[in-house]
Every structure is written in C-alpha cells, then in structure tokens.
Write a protein that holds these residues in place. Structure first.
Motif, PDB file in Angstrom:
ATOM      1  N   UNK A  77       0.730  -1.112   0.098  1.00 32.76           N
ATOM      2  CA  UNK A  77       0.014  -0.151  -0.015  1.00 32.76           C
ATOM      3  C   UNK A  77       1.056   1.111  -0.020  1.00 32.76           C
ATOM      4  N   UNK A  78       2.091   1.158   1.059  1.00 32.64           N
ATOM      5  CA  UNK A  78       2.844   2.361   0.735  1.00 32.64           C
ATOM      6  C   UNK A  78       3.447   2.313  -0.579  1.00 32.64           C
ATOM      7  N   UNK A  79       3.836   1.550  -1.222  1.00 28.41           N
ATOM      8  CA  UNK A  79       4.442   1.286  -2.701  1.00 28.41           C
ATOM      9  C   UNK A  79       3.460   1.873  -3.625  1.00 28.41           C
ATOM     10  N   UNK A  80       2.329   1.629  -3.605  1.00 36.18           N
ATOM     11  CA  UNK A  80       1.302   2.139  -4.607  1.00 36.18           C
ATOM     12  C   UNK A  80       1.216   3.732  -4.346  1.00 36.18           C
ATOM     13  N   UNK A 259     -10.839   6.391  -3.153  1.00 31.65           N
ATOM     14  CA  UNK A 259     -11.563   7.273  -1.909  1.00 31.65           C
ATOM     15  C   UNK A 259     -10.527   7.677  -0.940  1.00 31.65           C
ATOM     16  N   UNK A 260     -10.716   8.937  -0.524  1.00 40.01           N
ATOM     17  CA  UNK A 260      -9.784   9.534   0.165  1.00 40.01           C
ATOM     18  C   UNK A 260      -9.638   8.964   1.606  1.00 40.01           C
ATOM     19  N   UNK A 261     -10.561   8.091   2.036  1.00 44.46           N
ATOM     20  CA  UNK A 261     -10.445   7.071   3.275  1.00 44.46           C
ATOM     21  C   UNK A 261      -9.883   5.841   3.012  1.00 44.46           C
ATOM     22  N   UNK A 262      -9.437   5.528   1.848  1.00 37.96           N
ATOM     23  CA  UNK A 262      -8.757   4.291   1.413  1.00 37.96           C
ATOM     24  C   UNK A 262      -7.494   4.584   0.979  1.00 37.96           C
ATOM     25  N   UNK A 263      -6.924   5.920   1.208  1.00 40.23           N
ATOM     26  CA  UNK A 263      -5.453   6.299   0.799  1.00 40.23           C
ATOM     27  C   UNK A 263      -4.822   7.109   1.693  1.00 40.23           C
ATOM     28  N   UNK A 264      -3.534   7.443   1.534  1.00 42.56           N
ATOM     29  CA  UNK A 264      -2.861   8.285   2.377  1.00 42.56           C
ATOM     30  C   UNK A 264      -3.259   9.859   2.098  1.00 42.56           C
ATOM     31  N   UNK A 265      -3.044  10.533   2.919  1.00 46.80           N
ATOM     32  CA  UNK A 265      -3.543  12.146   2.741  1.00 46.80           C
ATOM     33  C   UNK A 265      -2.379  12.703   1.947  1.00 46.80           C
TER      34      UNK A 265
END
Length: 380
Positions: A77-80, A259-265
């Motif tokens: 997830x951090x990679x994406x 969606x903003x809730x599923x990814x980093x700010x």
C-alpha cells in the motif's frame, strides 16, 4: 569423392574460431564506425562510473525521501501511494513513481545509503551512452564522443548522479526520450515517437511538470521535419501525446479515483488532491499562482493538512538533527557527521546549525562560539 571434398568447411568457419572472436565483439566498433570508437566510448563510460560512484561509500540518506523508500519497500500500500510511513497515512509532495528505482535497489541490495544512491549512478552511465548515440547519428563519431565526454565531466552531472535524489532519473528519461524522438524524425515511425512519449511520462513521475518542458521542441520538430505527409505527422503526434499523458498521469489518476478514506493524505495540499499537489503546489504555485480547490475547503480539511504538515516537518527535523542529545541542544559533530559539507554541519542536503539569533550573539561576543550548543537548530 571430389564433390565431397569441395564441400568441406573452410578454416574461417571453425566454430572454435567464432567463439574466440565473439569474446572481443563487445569491444569492437559496429560496422561503419572507426575501430577505436567503441573502446573510446567504453573508456568514457568507465570514467563516468568512477566519477558518479565516487561518493557511494560516504553518501547520506535524503531526508524524508529515504523514509518513503523504506516504507514502500516494506508495504504494498505504501508502494502504490508513495507513503512515508508503513501504515500509509500520508505522502510527500512527490509522486510514488519517482521512488521506484530506489525501492527496487533496496529490495535487491538491502536498505542502505549506497543502495539508494546506486540507481542514480546507473542512470548517469546510461545517459552518457545514449548521449553518444544521439549526437553520433546527427554529427558523427567524434562529436558523439566529445558530447559524451563533456557530459561525463560536467561537475553538476557528477554531483547529480552521485546522490539519492531524483534529478538523475529525470535526466535519463529525457535523454532517452530525445533518442527515440530522433529515430522518429529520421524514419517517420510512430513506434519511436510513442516510446519518446513513454519516456517523457516516466520523467514526469520523477519531477512532474519539469519533464514536460521539452514537449514544445519535440512537437514542433516532428511536425516540421518528419519525412512523411503532414496529416500523418499530426496523427502520430496525437497518438504519442495520448500515451504520454496516460503514463504521466497514471499515479495522479490512482490518487484521484481512490476514495480518500482508503489512501494516504497528500501533503502540501489543503484539499487532499493529487491534482492540486502536482499542478498547484509543484506547478503554478512555484510562480505564485494558487489553483482553486475543486471542492470547498472545510475547516476539518485545513486541520488535517496542518497536522500532516507538522508531521512531515517533524520527521524532517528528526532525520536531519539525528544526533541531538536533547530538545534544543545540538551536539558537537561526531566523526563523519559533516562529510562533504564541512565538519560540524549537516550532511547531504541542507545544513544543521545554529539559528540566526545565536549567530548574532556569536558576532557580538555574548555567547562563546565553542559553547555547549545553540538554543535552536535550523534547516537551511
């Protein structure tokens, strides 16, 4: 019997002889070039390797960027999303694609200072070799070798390809883009022009809008000089432009449609928008022009942005002032802290030192210069 003898293989067709000759094929110049062209080019490449890799033993981590590489190498997830922390809660003001070469190097060689700088060394050597090919096609072998040699010995190139920042990635991508553009102009081939668009798009991942600065020259040059009719030229430019936009905006689209809730700010924004980060903060914002938010900015969004910025700045301060005994006191430099920028100052990017207020006290003689420490630390 005579017919059988006439079909015996000649001595130069001996497979053993072919094997021996192939050993030196790498050093031999291609057909149409002087015998000394390939050895001279390889010698220039060797000089580039030595110059660009000279500081690998003493290179330092780039603040925050190295944290992003560490997180991306340990979490998909951090990679994406190019997140700084393994939990993928916030990103930097850069696209995730810019860290991919360093992540690959870290996965192969382990996470260390030199493994994060190694991709830039490789990118520099590739840029030197491609620079030779580009100039040789238009001007000949000798100008090509001169161009490669001048590129290698340029001080800013040796500095750029010798650290773990992303300028080397951008430079390599643009040189490769020009190489493919040149082939497209000479032959009128759509495939080469599309590859030029792909390389510009990959350069966009490294430094965003800086990669697009060469597009006007490439478009005008192809429309005016490609050896095909104008209608086909315009069609080729349109197709290559679509491919270039798709590659350039791939990570921006990932941020936008998730969606903003599923990814980093997304840092450096008040509306959590990748478009605002790329074209606002890192684009028109550099010229003092602020892009309007695509939706109203709420107080909650502002508070979230402020919290993320505080976290980013705090991480940078901790990374840069990594040898601090306690808050408000910077310890005297230990051996190796000031490599490359002078003893007692920070390594790599920026300087860690006393504040301007403390410096004024030094000059006034009210505080001894060799005192225990300064009251604050500043990043310049």
């Amino acid at each position: 019997m005579s017919a059988t003898l006439t079909h015996l293989p000649s001595p130069h067709q001996d497979p053993v002889g072919e094997g021996r000759s192939n050993r030196w094929a790498f050093w031999r110049s291609p057909a149409g070039q002087p015998p000394w062209a390939r050895p001279a080019l390889l010698g220039i490449a060797l000089v580039a390797v030595v110059l660009y890799a000279w500081n690998l033993p003493v290179v330092d981590y780039a603040p925050l960027y190295s944290d992003a590489v560490r997180s991306m190498s340990g979490s998909w997830k951090a990679f994406l999303y190019g997140a700084v922390d393994p939990a993928a809660t916030y990103t930097l003001d850069k696209l995730a694609g810019s860290f991919v070469p360093q992540v690959i190097s870290a996965k192969i060689f382990g996470y260390s200072e030199w493994s994060l700088a190694l991709p830039q060394v490789i990118e520099g050597v590739i840029s030197v070799l491609v620079m030779y090919r580009v100039v040789r096609r238009w001007a000949g072998v000798v100008p090509g070798l001169l161009a490669a040699g001048i590129f290698t010995l340029t001080p800013v190139a040796a500095s750029m390809f010798g650290h773990s920042m992303h300028d080397g990635f951008l430079t390599m991508c643009l040189v490769l883009a020009v190489d493919q553009y040149q082939r497209a102009v000479l032959d009128g081939r759509l495939r080469s022009l599309v590859w030029a668009g792909v390389w510009v798009g990959l350069g966009f991942q490294a430094k965003m809008l800086q990669a697009w600065m060469i597009l006007p020259a490439l478009v005008v040059g192809y429309l005016l000089t490609a050896p095909i009719e104008m209608r086909r030229r315009m069609k080729h430019v349109a197709v290559a432009g679509v491919v270039m936009l798709a590659v350039s905006l791939s990570w921006v689209a990932l941020y936008t449609f998730t969606p903003a809730s599923d990814r980093p700010y997304i840092s450096r924004t008040t509306n959590n928008s990748a478009f605002a980060m790329v074209f606002g903060y890192n684009g028109l914002g550099r010229l003092g022009i602020d892009l309007p938010a695509p939706f109203p900015v709420t107080r909650r969004a502002v508070r979230s942005a402020v919290q993320v910025e505080k976290r980013v700045n705090s991480a940078a301060r901790v990374r840069k002032v990594g040898r601090v005994k306690r808050v408000g006191r910077v310890r005297k430099a230990d051996p190796g802290w000031g490599r490359g920028w002078g003893r007692g100052w920070g390594r790599g990017w920026g300087r860690v030192g006393p504040s301007m207020k403390t410096r004024r006290k030094w000059r006034a003689g009210r505080v001894p210069r060799d005192g225990p420490s300064c009251s604050t630390a500043t990043l310049v």
